[in-house]
Design an enzyme around this catalytic site. Structure first.
Site, PDB file in Angstrom:
ATOM      1  N   ARG A 246      10.303  73.523 -10.886  1.00 19.77           N
ATOM      2  CA  ARG A 246      10.511  73.177 -12.297  1.00 19.77           C
ATOM      3  C   ARG A 246      11.395  71.941 -12.419  1.00 19.77           C
ATOM      4  O   ARG A 246      12.262  71.687 -11.582  1.00 19.77           O
ATOM      5  CB  ARG A 246      11.196  74.335 -13.040  1.00 19.77           C
ATOM      6  CG  ARG A 246      10.459  75.644 -13.027  1.00 19.77           C
ATOM      7  CD  ARG A 246      11.330  76.736 -13.656  1.00 19.77           C
ATOM      8  NE  ARG A 246      10.741  78.058 -13.584  1.00 19.77           N
ATOM      9  CZ  ARG A 246      10.060  78.642 -14.565  1.00 19.77           C
ATOM     10  NH1 ARG A 246       9.873  77.992 -15.698  1.00 19.77           N
ATOM     11  NH2 ARG A 246       9.570  79.851 -14.425  1.00 19.77           N
TER      12      ARG A 246
ATOM     13  N   HIS B 285      13.658  46.031 -44.982  1.00 23.02           N
ATOM     14  CA  HIS B 285      14.064  46.139 -46.382  1.00 23.02           C
ATOM     15  C   HIS B 285      13.663  47.499 -46.953  1.00 23.02           C
ATOM     16  O   HIS B 285      14.460  48.176 -47.615  1.00 23.02           O
ATOM     17  CB  HIS B 285      13.416  45.010 -47.198  1.00 23.02           C
ATOM     18  CG  HIS B 285      13.637  45.132 -48.679  1.00 23.02           C
ATOM     19  ND1 HIS B 285      12.763  45.828 -49.499  1.00 23.02           N
ATOM     20  CD2 HIS B 285      14.630  44.688 -49.478  1.00 23.02           C
ATOM     21  CE1 HIS B 285      13.210  45.780 -50.735  1.00 23.02           C
ATOM     22  NE2 HIS B 285      14.340  45.091 -50.759  1.00 23.02           N
TER      23      HIS B 285
ATOM     24  N   CYS C 260      30.645  49.009 -43.740  1.00 16.93           N
ATOM     25  CA  CYS C 260      29.733  49.298 -44.851  1.00 16.93           C
ATOM     26  C   CYS C 260      28.282  49.018 -44.494  1.00 16.93           C
ATOM     27  O   CYS C 260      27.426  48.991 -45.368  1.00 16.93           O
ATOM     28  CB  CYS C 260      30.135  48.507 -46.093  1.00 16.93           C
ATOM     29  SG  CYS C 260      30.063  46.721 -45.890  1.00 16.93           S
TER      30      CYS C 260
END
Length: 851
Positions: free
Chosen positions: A92, A445, A806
């Site tokens: 695995r 945008h 910001c």
């Protein structure tokens, strides 16, 4: 170099080396005992990396695998592939971060034409032996040799039809023998167990670079260079008869988080039957009726593992003739609602502290609690996929223009479908329930505006070809026209024309509790980017502590754009001032609504930033030879991004900034309580620019009866490299810096935000130049280093300087952690990201190393 570790040598602290599965199996062996966890060994992630780099197994690895296999054989008292009594193993994968279903697994390795007979004789169960052999040949062919799974399933269906049965479990030994031989004819099956093991290990390593694993890593931001470990584990068998079985169990409900174990199991089956979806499973609660003792043991083990790992567990188990074995455990992946429910319950149960509980939440997934989603139970056909640009799901009638969205949006739900969007389309964003574009990425945008408004959006869906003039969109052979139904999922990027039911979000009591804990813990403030009273109110609802960015240019769009155009096209200052006088009361009213919504909290207002030509018609749309066309042509720029914008507008046309400052001051005086104003000058390069504009603001504000310090602050948006380099020269003139990381990323990297994601980013990620978009998560070595420099130098020049962010990065959990560690005071993000930022800011504290 050590490439191989026995399970008994490992621990959960070795996750990077042994992978999540190997480390957890080793840890589980220590907790539960070797009698409960089948023995085995792990080949390290470092071996995988060396394999990828060198094109083959690293020196010494094969010998170490042989030695580990010898130890396993000695402990088991069996030999791999022995003809009389074979040891069988599973092979695995196991990356350090769980990637469910993305990497490969092989079970029952060691069987061949000779050992299958020995297994049948030793167990006295010929059907079990041939069923195991059939499974191995099928899985080896699919995983190691690349034979399509449908080919095997088709053969199984044929055999069942021929035998007149419906279930795999109804096939007798003769049918299984025929099926196995048929499978072997599909490829050259190796009879030598050593060759089987070598090829299986190689296949697991190779699966790390397979398409599905690469795609998963892109989505979940897992680095390509981690590699996967390989776990070789002694097989136990859930397909030995009616007292055997396999299953998956969660220590709590994995969908809701309720404190009741959940899961699925199958009698007389191996684990792949449970997870593959080929057979209908039984609920874990039925295990009590089937085997009460096993059920009791499993419930106790789930409690033990959850208490040890201090997190919800996802376990795989097998029952072999009434004896329970645990094959693996991992922290359970769960949706947002389950994550917050678990966090609250874990604290109430004294399993976790508040800080530990907060750290278990994936902050990025909390979007799902704030937006409608597709009903998880719904079935639908995905026609196209794009970038999951703004979370949430939406459906409605197709419109191809913003004007059509405005016109029709009041009557019924619409989806705005565009090749790309522009500033002029903002009214359509408000009117539409969702946005779909064929171009762009997460920083386009469309994506930025949609996230800011909380509107679901899928961008960059390149399979969608849009012909606005014909009023059609084409997705392959499907033709869609205006008014046709379309549905999008901005959380996954899916696009469909099926009428998928939507599920409304619920901000439940658990989420509110978690957010309260986060506010107690975090040191980073969280504000919102908001341009309208509606955005501001939504931000307050989500816990924003102020507005960190109000983009005033958005106030000049829509119906006011003509007034703005008249001002720009005026031939002299006198004409401009006349038009600005008309805009002044409108701008003041905008600010009053914003200030009233914020009820005295700080509001940072960025003065006009974009180039003036964005508010004008294209010159080709104006009368040829007219004065207006000549003026519009004179304002066109080769590179508007770096042209007449930001502070440069204020210096060349100071009357524009004067009007805005007057509107801000008058609005502040008109509302109660008045906000603390923070007036921000954008795109500063030189300290003299800020000196001139600060002087303008102070002069105008003084005339309006407001004074700097007592009534307002002045700062700048740090979005240019030079500003970061000379921040100690700029900061004595500023009360605050707000890092505009969107443009700082563009100017630092030389990337166009609107172009990079649609045309370059995928190739850059494919070639490992980038792991993820720098517009999604801060580029810490480059852009982050400039931000760090700007922050440090800024406070050298002004020790009381306030620092914030910001850009879009202000809502990204990974970026928030970086901002926290670099001493910023606050982040500002879109309103719908505020709860995520609150959690991420708290997690940055919760995961800090102890002093």
């Amino acid at each position: 170099m050590r490439w191989v570790y026995d399970f008994s040598d490992g621990s959960r602290d070795m996750r990077d080396l042994l992978g999540g599965k190997g480390a957890n199996v080793a840890e589980m062996t220590r907790i539960l005992g070797a009698e409960r966890v089948p023995a085995g060994f792990t080949i390290t992630t470092e071996a995988c990396v060396a394999y990828m780099d060198g094109g083959g197994f690293p020196d010494g690895m094969s010998g170490q695998v042989r030695e580990a296999l010898d130890r396993l054989e000695a402990a088991a008292g069996k030999t791999l592939g022995d003809a009389a009594d074979p040891l069988l193993v599973s092979v695995r994968s196991g990356a350090r971060e769980s990637m469910p279903g993305m990497l490969d697994t092989v079970l029952n390795l060691g069987l061949n034409d000779a050992s299958v007979a020995g297994l049948a004789e030793k167990t006295g169960n010929e059907r079990f032996a041939w069923d195991s052999y059939r499974r191995f040949v099928q899985m080896f062919g699919n995983v190691v040799r690349g034979v399509e799974g449908e080919r095997f399933e088709g053969e199984i269906a044929r055999i069942k039809r021929d035998r007149g049965v419906k279930l795999d479990t109804e096939l007798d030994v003769a049918a299984l023998r025929e099926l196995t031989q048929s499978f072997q004819s599909f490829y050259d099956f190796p009879q030598d167990p050593a060759q089987q093991l070598e090829q299986a290990i190689r296949a697991v390593f190779d699966s790390w670079t397979g398409d599905r694993a690469v795609s998963y890593r892109r989505i979940h931001h897992i680095p390509d260079d981690w590699g996967t470990a390989v776990n070789v584990q002694q097989m136990v068998f859930g397909n030995k008869g009616d007292t055997s079985g396999s299953g998956v169990a969660f220590s709590r409900d994995e969908v809701t988080g309720e404190p009741e174990p959940s899961g699925d199991f199958l009698a007389n089956a191996q684990g792949e039957d449970v997870v593959s979806g080929v057979r209908n499973t039984r609920d874990i609660s039925e295990l009590r009726e089937w085997q009460p003792e096993v059920h009791a043991q499993l419930m106790e083990i789930l409690r033990t593992l959850e208490g040890h790992y201090k997190d919800m567990q996802d376990c795989e188990f097998t029952v072999e003739e009434g004896r329970l074995y645990m094959l693996q455990t991992r922290n359970a992946k769960r949706p947002a609602q389950a994550a917050v429910r678990f966090a609250v319950d874990a604290v109430q149960e004294e399993l976790l502290t508040k800080a530990e509980a907060i750290a278990t939440i994936d902050a990025g997934k909390l979007d799902a609690l704030l937006h409608p989603t597709f009903d998880p139970a719904a079935e639908f056909t995905v026609l196209a996929r794009g970038v999951a640009a703004s979370p949430g799901a939406a459906k409605g009638k197709i419109v191809f223009t913003a004007a059509a969205a405005v016109e029709q949006g009041s009557e019924h739900d619409v989806i705005l479908v565009r090749s790309f969007t522009e500033a002029d389309d903002v009214a359509g964003f408000h009117a539409a329930k969702g946005i779909l574009t064929s171009e762009g990425g997460k920083a386009s945008h469309a994506a930025l505006v949609a996230r800011g408004m909380g509107v679901p959006a899928v961008t960059g869906a390149s399979a969608v070809e849009i012909d606005v003039s014909a009023g059609e969109a084409h997705i392959g052979d499907v033709v869609l026209r205006e008014g046709d139904l379309i549905a999008i999922d901005g959380t996954t990027g899916a696009v469909t024309v099926d009428d998928v039911p939507l599920v409304d979000p619920e901000v439940n009591a658990s989420f509110e509790t978690v957010l309260g804990w986060c506010d107690e813990l975090r040191r980073l403030g969280v504000r919102a980017n908001a341009d309208t009273p509606e955005d501001a109110r939504k931000a307050r609802e989500f816990g924003a502590e102020g507005i960190g960015l109000c983009r005033t240019e958005h106030m000049f769009l829509g119906e006011r754009q003509k007034l703005m155009a008249d001002m720009i096209l005026a031939v002299d200052e006198r004409g401009r001032r006349a038009e600005l006088d008309k805009l002044l009361p409108l701008q003041q009213a905008d600010f009053e609504g914003l200030f009233e919504a914020m009820e005295g909290l700080p509001v940072t207002i960025r003065l006009l930033d974009p180039p003036l030509h964005e508010f004008l018609p294209h010159p080709s749309e104006l009368p040829e030879g007219s004065a207006i066309r000549a003026r519009a042509e004179s304002l066109q720029e080769v590179n508007p991004m770096l042209g007449m914008r930001g502070v440069r507008l204020g210096i060349v046309y100071p009357e524009i900034y004067e009007m805005q400052v007057i509107a801000i001051c008058r609005a502040a005086k008109a509302v109660s309580p008045a906000p603390h104003l923070e007036i921000m000058i954008p795109l500063i390069d030189y300290e003299k620019e800020l000196e001139l504009m600060a002087g303008l603001v102070e002069r105008v504000a003084h005339d309006e009866g407001l004074e700097r310090g007592a009534d307002y602050s002045i700062g700048t948006m740090m979005e240019l490299p030079r500003a970061c380099f000379i921040a100690d020269h700029i900061s004595p003139l500023a009360d605050f810096f707000s890092f505009g990381t969107n443009d700082l990323t563009q100017t630092a990297l030389g990337f166009s935000r609107d172009d990079i994601e649609g045309k370059i980013l995928a190739r850059y990620i494919e070639t490992r130049i980038l792991d993820r978009s720098p517009f999604e998560t801060i580029d810490t070595p480059g852009v982050g280093q400039m931000l760090r420099m700007g922050a440090w130098l800024g406070r050298q020049g002004n020790p009381t300087l306030k620092l914030g962010v910001c850009g879009e990065h202000g809502g990204d959990p990974d970026s928030i952690e970086f901002f926290h560690h670099n001493g910023l005071d606050y982040v500002s993000c879109s309103p719908f990201r505020v709860p995520i930022a609150r959690v991420a800011a708290a997690q940055a504290v919760a995961t800090e190393p102890a002093p």
